[in-house]
Scaffold this active site. Structure first.
Site, PDB file in Angstrom:
ATOM      1  N   ASP A  90      13.152  41.222   3.641  1.00  0.00           N
ATOM      2  CA  ASP A  90      12.048  41.029   2.677  1.00  0.00           C
ATOM      3  C   ASP A  90      12.053  39.762   2.235  1.00  0.00           C
ATOM      4  O   ASP A  90      12.575  38.736   2.863  1.00  0.00           O
ATOM      5  CB  ASP A  90      12.283  42.101   1.398  1.00  0.00           C
ATOM      6  CG  ASP A  90      11.020  42.314   0.711  1.00  0.00           C
ATOM      7  OD1 ASP A  90      10.166  41.527   0.499  1.00  0.00           O
ATOM      8  OD2 ASP A  90      10.806  43.565   0.390  1.00  0.00           O
ATOM      9  N   HIS A 117      10.623  40.355  -4.985  1.00  0.00           N
ATOM     10  CA  HIS A 117      10.311  41.643  -4.381  1.00  0.00           C
ATOM     11  C   HIS A 117      11.503  42.253  -3.339  1.00  0.00           C
ATOM     12  O   HIS A 117      11.843  43.394  -3.729  1.00  0.00           O
ATOM     13  CB  HIS A 117       9.146  41.360  -3.447  1.00  0.00           C
ATOM     14  CG  HIS A 117       8.431  42.772  -2.827  1.00  0.00           C
ATOM     15  ND1 HIS A 117       8.748  43.296  -1.735  1.00  0.00           N
ATOM     16  CD2 HIS A 117       7.446  43.530  -3.251  1.00  0.00           C
ATOM     17  CE1 HIS A 117       8.344  44.312  -1.581  1.00  0.00           C
ATOM     18  NE2 HIS A 117       7.237  44.312  -2.410  1.00  0.00           N
ATOM     19  N   ASP A 259       4.784  59.288   7.844  1.00  0.00           N
ATOM     20  CA  ASP A 259       5.699  60.453   7.970  1.00  0.00           C
ATOM     21  C   ASP A 259       6.271  61.245   6.691  1.00  0.00           C
ATOM     22  O   ASP A 259       6.470  62.425   6.690  1.00  0.00           O
ATOM     23  CB  ASP A 259       7.000  59.689   8.663  1.00  0.00           C
ATOM     24  CG  ASP A 259       6.625  59.494  10.130  1.00  0.00           C
ATOM     25  OD1 ASP A 259       6.117  60.097  10.855  1.00  0.00           O
ATOM     26  OD2 ASP A 259       7.083  58.235  10.643  1.00  0.00           O
ATOM     27  N   SER A 284       5.735  49.862  -0.298  1.00  0.00           N
ATOM     28  CA  SER A 284       7.001  49.256   0.028  1.00  0.00           C
ATOM     29  C   SER A 284       7.916  49.675  -0.742  1.00  0.00           C
ATOM     30  O   SER A 284       9.235  49.736  -0.277  1.00  0.00           O
ATOM     31  CB  SER A 284       6.701  47.732  -0.036  1.00  0.00           C
ATOM     32  OG  SER A 284       6.482  47.506  -1.596  1.00  0.00           O
TER      33      SER A 284
END
Length: 404
Positions: A90, A117, A259, A284
């Protein structure tokens, strides 16, 4: 720095530093605000000229709604992520975050997070709970390997992500969290995921970006791409988000095909430095929760392969579309369909059939003994009566008996 206030109004993007989930996922209703507190919103990318994200001066006053929704108290009684390293690809992860102290290793310059983030996601994965603070990661004993997957200000390219995934694998991560997805880069990112799979490393990524970018020409939102990478690569565990009321914002990107679903809207975590908290929303951050859950499973069941861990998380999830992460069930469920029961359980052994000869002899002896008992009992009745009649046949008792 942008701030948001939580209140008792209906749940929205910025409600939640102090929210508590009041019902299970089966029947979600809006959560209740226990107090009011302002938290800054963690950015995903910095605009030109915008300074680096500083430490937050605010802290959450109550346990966030995600702790109850994820069942962390029960899960921690079984595993805490110890012995597992999670790669965070990230914007970097601040090494001076108290909740991650001593557990962050950085590749290159990834120990500095100008955006915040990556640090926020790392907190959702592995932050240790502090005294009187309810914020904590799913795997509070896991180690974090910080890897840069963007430039210093958060801009991302397929090559940066691919190099980050490979670096996380080479650095010993058993779970790799990818905080960004892009609409192109199929070849390079599929190759990076294949590299991870070859090394038995599970890659977890958001199914779609947190928000769709703006079209510079029209000012409107860019239509969603048919695929995002590395999410579309084979073997990646993809995740979408939901909020305290069990739903997603109306303007959130598409979700069909993910998923798993996990808490990602109005979630609270740490920043790039200091002990303060930020608030954020998006797939995220849902993926960060799943990466933490994967670390718990790998900690409790170290013999499970990456593919088995992925399947364990999906199969044990709460039934929904897509299935919702159930951390405790993922740690305890035993799959019984013959395709991946938890490793370490010994095979069931059926004892050999006992030989028939001893049984037959026992039955013969018992039968003979029973016949002898019946013979003796019959004699005990017949002999006294025969003597009393002088051994004359029945009905001829008046005739003289035999003489000696």
């Amino acid at each position: 720095m942008r701030r948001v206030r939580s209140s008792s109004r209906p749940v929205r993007h910025a409600v939640a530093a102090t929210l508590l989930a009041v019902v299970p996922l089966a029947a979600p209703v809006p959560a209740v605000a226990a107090d009011s507190v302002e938290l800054p919103v963690v950015p995903a990318v910095l605009a030109p000229g915008e300074p680096c994200t500083g430490a937050s001066e605010e802290t959450a006053r109550e346990a966030p709604w995600t702790r109850q929704a994820l069942g962390l108290k029960r899960a921690w009684s079984l595993a805490d992520g110890g012995g597992v390293t999670v790669g965070v690809v990230d914007t970097g992860v601040g090494t001076a975050v108290p909740a991650l102290a001593g557990r962050v290793t950085a590749v290159g310059d990834a120990g500095k997070d100008c955006v915040g983030h990556g640090s926020f996601a790392a907190g959702l994965i592995a932050a240790a709970p502090g005294d009187g603070v309810g914020v904590a990661g799913i795997a509070p004993a896991a180690r974090v390997l910080a890897v840069r997957g963007t430039d210093e200000r958060g801009a991302v390219t397929p090559d940066l992500l691919a190099r980050g995934i490979r670096a996380a694998v080479d650095g010993g991560a058993k779970v790799v969290y990818v905080g960004r997805v892009v609409p192109d880069g199929k070849e390079v990112l599929t190759a990076a995921v294949t590299y991870a799979r070859q090394h038995d490393v599970l890659v977890v990524a958001p199914f779609a970006p947190d928000a769709l970018p703006r079209d510079r020409a029209t000012g409107g939102t860019v239509p969603p791409a048919p695929w995002y990478w590395p999410a579309a690569a084979p073997g990646v565990l993809t995740v979408m988000d939901y909020g305290p009321d069990g739903t997603r914002p109306k303007n959130a990107p598409r979700t069909a095909g993910a998923d798993l679903a996990a808490p990602g809207d109005a979630v609270v975590s740490v920043g790039p430095g200091g002990a303060g908290h930020f608030i954020g929303s998006g797939s995220s951050f849902a993926a960060a929760h799943v990466a933490g859950a994967a670390a718990l499973v790998r900690s409790r069941h170290p013999d499970m392969t990456a593919a088995q861990v992925s399947r364990q998380l999906v199969t044990a999830a709460y039934p929904a579309l897509p299935p919702r992460l159930d951390t405790y069930a993922a740690l305890t469920a035993v799959l019984t369909d013959g395709r991946g029961a938890l490793p370490g359980a010994p095979p069931v052994r059926i004892p050999p059939r006992a030989p028939s000869q001893p049984r037959e002899r026992a039955l013969l002896v018992a039968g003979a003994g029973g016949a002898l008992v019946l013979l003796v009992a019959g004699a005990a009745v017949v002999i006294p009566r025969g003597r009393a009649r002088g051994w004359r046949p029945a009905g001829r008792e008046d005739e003289p008996g035999p003489t000696a």
